[in-house]
Design an enzyme around this catalytic site. Structure first.
Site, PDB file in Angstrom:
ATOM      1  CE  LYS A  20       8.779  -2.570   1.024  1.00  0.00           C
ATOM      2  NZ  LYS A  20       9.517  -1.462   0.391  1.00  0.00           N
ATOM      3  NE  ARG A  69       6.747   4.222  -5.055  1.00  0.00           N
ATOM      4  CZ  ARG A  69       7.425   3.335  -5.777  1.00  0.00           C
ATOM      5  NH1 ARG A  69       7.897   3.655  -6.972  1.00  0.00           N
ATOM      6  NH2 ARG A  69       7.632   2.139  -5.313  1.00  0.00           N
ATOM      7  NE  ARG A  80       4.203   1.903   1.415  1.00  0.00           N
ATOM      8  CZ  ARG A  80       4.335   0.916   0.523  1.00  0.00           C
ATOM      9  NH1 ARG A  80       3.806  -0.248   0.729  1.00  0.00           N
ATOM     10  NH2 ARG A  80       5.042   1.120  -0.559  1.00  0.00           N
TER      11      ARG A  80
HETATM   12  P1  AMP Z   1       4.405  -0.970  -3.207  1.00  0.00           P
HETATM   13  O1  AMP Z   1       4.229  -1.936  -4.316  1.00  0.00           O
HETATM   14  O2  AMP Z   1       4.452  -1.635  -1.871  1.00  0.00           O
HETATM   15  O3  AMP Z   1       5.560  -0.044  -3.418  1.00  0.00           O
HETATM   16  O4  AMP Z   1       3.085  -0.066  -3.192  1.00  0.00           O
HETATM   17  C1  AMP Z   1       2.722   0.729  -4.304  1.00  0.00           C
HETATM   18  C2  AMP Z   1       1.745   1.812  -3.888  1.00  0.00           C
HETATM   19  O5  AMP Z   1       0.562   1.215  -3.354  1.00  0.00           O
HETATM   20  C3  AMP Z   1       2.230   2.751  -2.807  1.00  0.00           C
HETATM   21  O6  AMP Z   1       3.021   3.807  -3.324  1.00  0.00           O
HETATM   22  C4  AMP Z   1       0.914   3.241  -2.214  1.00  0.00           C
HETATM   23  O7  AMP Z   1       0.294   4.199  -3.053  1.00  0.00           O
HETATM   24  C5  AMP Z   1       0.071   1.983  -2.246  1.00  0.00           C
HETATM   25  N1  AMP Z   1       0.241   1.184  -1.008  1.00  0.00           N
HETATM   26  C6  AMP Z   1       0.780  -0.065  -0.896  1.00  0.00           C
HETATM   27  N2  AMP Z   1       0.777  -0.484   0.375  1.00  0.00           N
HETATM   28  C7  AMP Z   1       0.229   0.518   1.105  1.00  0.00           C
HETATM   29  C8  AMP Z   1      -0.037   0.709   2.494  1.00  0.00           C
HETATM   30  N3  AMP Z   1       0.274  -0.222   3.410  1.00  0.00           N
HETATM   31  N4  AMP Z   1      -0.613   1.877   2.865  1.00  0.00           N
HETATM   32  C9  AMP Z   1      -0.953   2.819   1.960  1.00  0.00           C
HETATM   33  N5  AMP Z   1      -0.702   2.726   0.658  1.00  0.00           N
HETATM   34  C10 AMP Z   1      -0.127   1.573   0.210  1.00  0.00           C
END
Ligand code: AMP
Length: 207
Positions: free
Chosen positions: A15, A166, A90
């Site tokens: 992404k 995750r 999410r």
């Molecule tokens: P990402 O970089 O998008 O993989 O996000 C890393 C971490 O940030 C995730 O594993 C969550 O702990 C938190 N996070 C990011 N976006 C969200 C979201 N929309 N809702 C809840 N937690 C989020």
């Protein structure tokens, strides 16, 4: 060409990489709640400190925190010509809050790009992932190693046990969001296997 987009897919589907490419071509900002939360952590803000324990265990940060971030961000002037959400929504409550917010702002979504990848390769992709300290570009220790001299770091949550959590969180909490947007006829399913260029080409065709 579509302007208000969501990119959705399991962790490691690509992404962030695809969002950066789309952002350059469509000239719309990439809005990544993960990047925003990491920046808040690095800055040591109260919100960042609160988010930290959830992120490090692979859990989601509470809905009200990320909804608040997005609410503020979408009101910024650079979003007036469009935006690309990467990693948000999410959960179903986040998707419902986004619907309400867009209604309030008089905007609507053009498409939800779903990048589909089998689960097995994701663990290998994520555990080898490294990010440039200079410009945030994403590398992989085996398939796309950083050139000499480029300093990189590994995300805390890219350790194998956290990666598995995750992925489980994605199945449990994020997959229902796809159904929500299927009902609105917005989902474009993209095969996320193969090279970065191949996936970009598929996204281009789908939009
Ligand atoms: P990402 O970089 O998008 O993989 O996000 C890393 C971490 O940030 C995730 O594993 C969550 O702990 C938190 N996070 C990011 N976006 C969200 C979201 N929309 N809702 C809840 N937690 C989020």
């Amino acid at each position: 060409m579509s302007r208000a987009l969501i990119l959705i897919g399991p962790p490691g589907a690509g992404k962030g990489t695809q969002a950066k490419r789309l952002m350059d071509r469509l000239r719309i900002p990439q809005i990544s709640t993960g990047d925003m939360l990491r920046a808040a952590r690095a800055a040591g803000t109260p919100l960042g400190l609160q988010a930290r324990k959830f992120m490090d265990s692979g859990a989601l940060v509470p809905d009200e925190i990320v909804i608040g971030l997005i609410d503020e961000r979408l009101r910024e002037p650079d979003c007036s010509s469009g935006f690309m959400l990467d990693g948000f929504p999410r959960t179903l409550p986040q998707a419902q809050a986004l619907d309400a917010l867009l209604g309030k702002l008089g905007r609507k979504l053009d498409a939800v790009v779903l990048i589909e990848v089998d689960e097995e390769p994701l663990v290998a992709r994520l555990s080898g992932r490294r990010t440039s300290k200079v410009d945030g570009r994403i590398y992989h220790v085996v398939t796309d190693p950083p050139p000499p001299g480029v300093e990189v770091f590994q995300r805390e949550d890219d350790r194998e046990e956290v990666i598995r959590e995750r992925l489980a969180v994605y199945r449990r909490q994020t997959e229902p969001v796809i159904g929500h947007y299927d009902e609105q006829g917005l989902v474009r399913r993209i095969d996320g296997s193969g090279s970065v260029d191949e996936v970009t080409a598929r996204i281009d065709r789908a939009l």
